[in-house]
Motif scaffolding. Structure first.
Motif, mmCIF file in Angstrom:
data_model
loop_
_atom_site.group_PDB
_atom_site.id
_atom_site.type_symbol
_atom_site.label_atom_id
_atom_site.label_comp_id
_atom_site.label_asym_id
_atom_site.label_seq_id
_atom_site.Cartn_x
_atom_site.Cartn_y
_atom_site.Cartn_z
ATOM 1 N N ASN A 254 0.823 -1.209 0.000
ATOM 2 C CA ASN A 254 0.000 0.000 0.000
ATOM 3 C C ASN A 254 0.860 1.263 0.000
ATOM 4 N N ASP A 255 2.166 1.082 -0.108
ATOM 5 C CA ASP A 255 3.085 2.217 -0.222
ATOM 6 C C ASP A 255 2.805 2.927 -1.547
ATOM 7 N N PRO A 256 2.538 4.235 -1.533
ATOM 8 C CA PRO A 256 2.237 4.946 -2.785
ATOM 9 C C PRO A 256 3.404 4.969 -3.769
ATOM 10 N N ASN A 257 4.609 4.684 -3.280
ATOM 11 C CA ASN A 257 5.777 4.664 -4.167
ATOM 12 C C ASN A 257 6.008 3.298 -4.806
ATOM 13 N N LEU A 258 5.110 2.362 -4.548
ATOM 14 C CA LEU A 258 5.290 0.995 -5.054
ATOM 15 C C LEU A 258 4.077 0.592 -5.895
ATOM 16 N N VAL A 259 4.350 0.018 -7.067
ATOM 17 C CA VAL A 259 3.279 -0.442 -7.965
ATOM 18 C C VAL A 259 3.564 -1.888 -8.367
ATOM 19 N N PHE A 260 2.550 -2.744 -8.248
ATOM 20 C CA PHE A 260 2.671 -4.156 -8.621
ATOM 21 C C PHE A 260 1.969 -4.396 -9.951
ATOM 22 N N TYR A 261 2.666 -5.067 -10.860
ATOM 23 C CA TYR A 261 2.120 -5.414 -12.171
ATOM 24 C C TYR A 261 2.054 -6.944 -12.274
ATOM 25 N N PRO A 262 0.878 -7.541 -12.142
ATOM 26 C CA PRO A 262 0.777 -9.006 -12.210
ATOM 27 C C PRO A 262 1.039 -9.524 -13.618
ATOM 28 N N ALA A 263 1.334 -10.812 -13.697
ATOM 29 C CA ALA A 263 1.525 -11.461 -14.996
ATOM 30 C C ALA A 263 0.231 -11.402 -15.794
#
Length: 235
Positions: free
Chosen positions: A165-174
Motif C-alpha cells: 500500500n506504499d504509494p511509491n510501489l506499484v505491482f504489475y501481475p503477470a
C-alpha cells in the motif's frame, strides 16, 4: 500428460442405443490419485432422443494436482434410467500431471542497472523487481509472492517491511500471454545519506523459492549533488 495448472479436458461422444428417448443423463467422474485419494465430479447432460448422440466434456483444474491419476467415467451411475446392461457405460483412462518444481527467476535493477554490493544509488532511484516462471499456467498474479525489506541510514540497520500500500510501489501481475512474468516498480525518496540495504524474498504459485538464499544488496545513498569541474580543451 499436462503441466501443473494446465486445464485437462476429456471429451467423449455418448450415444443412446435404445429405441426410445432418454431423460437427462447423469455422468460420474471418479479421479483417483496414487495414494487412493478420490475426487468425484458429477455432471448432468441434456435428454436425448433414441439413437441420438451428444458430446460431453470434463474440464479439470490441475493447480492442486501432481503425479499419476486414474480416471473412471460412468454413465447413469445410480440407475436413474433402467438399462439392460452397464458394460458399455464405463470408460477408464489415466493421466499424469507434471509437478511445477523449477525455481522462478528473480531480477532486480536500480535505474535499469544491475548494481554491485556497496554501489552508489541516487536519492530518487527507480527500483524494478521482476519475477518470471517457466510455467505459463500458474500465473504470478499475487502480491503475496513477494516480501520486501529495506534498511535505511536513519534506522540503525533495522530492516523495515515495504508494504504494497506504499504509494511509491506499484505491482504489475503477470498477464494472460504466454510469458509468465510479474514485476514491481518501487520509486522511493531517500532523504538521508549513508548505507542502506534491500532484501527481496519471492516464490512462484507452487511455493518454489527464487533461490536458496534471499536477494540482498547493499548500497550507499548520496542525496547531495556532487560538483563537477569542467575543463575546456583547446582545439
Amino acid at each position: 500428460t499436462v503441466q501443473q495448472g494446465e486445464p485437462l479436458r476429456l471429451e467423449c461422444l455418448v450415444e443412446n442405443l435404445a429405441n426410445f428417448p432418454g431423460d437427462s443423463l447423469l455422468i460420474k467422474y471418479a479421479i483417483r490419485a496414487e495414494n487412493n485419494a478420490e475426487t468425484v465430479v458429477l455432471k448432468r447432460e441434456r435428454a436425448f432422443a433414441a439413437h441420438d448422440s451428444l458430446r460431453t466434456a470434463l474440464v479439470l483444474d490441475t493447480k492442486q494436482l501432481s503425479g499419476k491419476y486414474s480416471l473412471l467415467m460412468e454413465l447413469n451411475p445410480s440407475d436413474e434410467q433402467p438399462e439392460q446392461t452397464h458394460v458399455n457405460n464405463v470408460l477408464a483412462t489415466s493421466f499424469y500431471v507434471v509437478k511445477d518444481a523449477r525455481n522462478p527467476l528473480l531480477d532486480v535493477t536500480f535505474d535499469g542497472v544491475h548494481i554491485m554490493d556497496g554501489d552508489l544509488v541516487a536519492a530518487k532511484p527507480q527500483i524494478r523487481i521482476s519475477l518470471e516462471d517457466e510455467n505459463a499456467f500458474l500465473k504470478l498474479n499475487d502480491t503475496a509472492l513477494f516480501r520486501l525489506y529495506i534498511a535505511l541510514p536513519d534506522t540503525n540497520a533495522a530492516l523495515l517491511p515495504i508494504y504494497f500500500n506504499d504509494p511509491n510501489l506499484v505491482f504489475y501481475p503477470a498477464q494472460t500471454s504466454n510469458k509468465n512474468r510479474a514485476f514491481i516498480e518501487y520509486n522511493p525518496v531517500f532523504s538521508n545519506d549513508g548505507d542502506s540495504k534491500l532484501i527481496v524474498q519471492s516464490r512462484d504459485i507452487s511455493g518454489n523459492q527464487s533461490g536458496s538464499l534471499d536477494y540482498k544488496i547493499g548500497f550507499k545513498i548520496i542525496t547531495k549533488s556532487i560538483p563537477c569541474i569542467c575543463y575546456e580543451i583547446p582545439i
